[in-house]
Scaffold this motif. Structure first.
Motif, PDB file in Angstrom:
ATOM      1  N   HIS A  28       0.861  -1.179   0.000  1.00  0.00           N
ATOM      2  CA  HIS A  28       0.000   0.000   0.000  1.00  0.00           C
ATOM      3  C   HIS A  28       0.897   1.229   0.000  1.00  0.00           C
ATOM      4  O   HIS A  28       1.893   1.276   0.714  1.00  0.00           O
ATOM      5  N   PRO A  29       0.601   2.253  -0.802  1.00  0.00           N
ATOM      6  CA  PRO A  29       1.498   3.413  -0.925  1.00  0.00           C
ATOM      7  C   PRO A  29       1.447   4.347   0.285  1.00  0.00           C
ATOM      8  O   PRO A  29       0.990   5.479   0.206  1.00  0.00           O
ATOM      9  N   ASP A  30       1.927   3.861   1.406  1.00  0.00           N
ATOM     10  CA  ASP A  30       1.908   4.621   2.653  1.00  0.00           C
ATOM     11  C   ASP A  30       3.156   4.248   3.455  1.00  0.00           C
ATOM     12  O   ASP A  30       3.489   3.070   3.578  1.00  0.00           O
ATOM     13  N   LEU A  31       3.845   5.250   4.009  1.00  0.00           N
ATOM     14  CA  LEU A  31       5.057   4.980   4.790  1.00  0.00           C
ATOM     15  C   LEU A  31       4.789   4.095   6.001  1.00  0.00           C
ATOM     16  O   LEU A  31       5.631   3.278   6.378  1.00  0.00           O
ATOM     17  N   GLN A  32       3.620   4.241   6.615  1.00  0.00           N
ATOM     18  CA  GLN A  32       3.290   3.403   7.767  1.00  0.00           C
ATOM     19  C   GLN A  32       3.191   1.934   7.364  1.00  0.00           C
ATOM     20  O   GLN A  32       3.594   1.054   8.110  1.00  0.00           O
ATOM     21  N   CYS A  33       2.674   1.675   6.176  1.00  0.00           N
ATOM     22  CA  CYS A  33       2.584   0.300   5.688  1.00  0.00           C
ATOM     23  C   CYS A  33       3.976  -0.272   5.420  1.00  0.00           C
ATOM     24  O   CYS A  33       4.231  -1.445   5.684  1.00  0.00           O
TER      25      CYS A  33
END
Length: 68
Positions: A28-33
């Motif tokens: 998923h394009p998210d730093l947390q992911c």
């Protein structure tokens, strides 16, 4: 997708064109992911690799996406 890195660990690369040969892993394009996947050691499992992988290119790509 992982390639040979400069150090001991393979490096993840971003394949936006979805055309590089070999095994890939969706994220998923998210730093947390990305952080969660690294903590859970999801990339070595998904890519059938032994040991850790480096992801600076993936992190830089996600930071650039969030800056848009």
């Amino acid at each position: 997708m992982a390639t040979e890195g400069a150090g001991d660990s393979p490096e993840l690369v971003v394949d936006t064109g979805r055309c590089l040969p070999g095994r890939g892993a969706w994220l998923h394009p998210d730093l947390q992911c990305l952080e969660l996947a690294e903590r859970r050691r999801a990339f070595p499992r998904a890519l059938h690799l032994a040991g850790p992988v480096n992801a600076p290119a993936v992190q830089a790509y996600l930071v650039a996406l969030q800056a848009l």
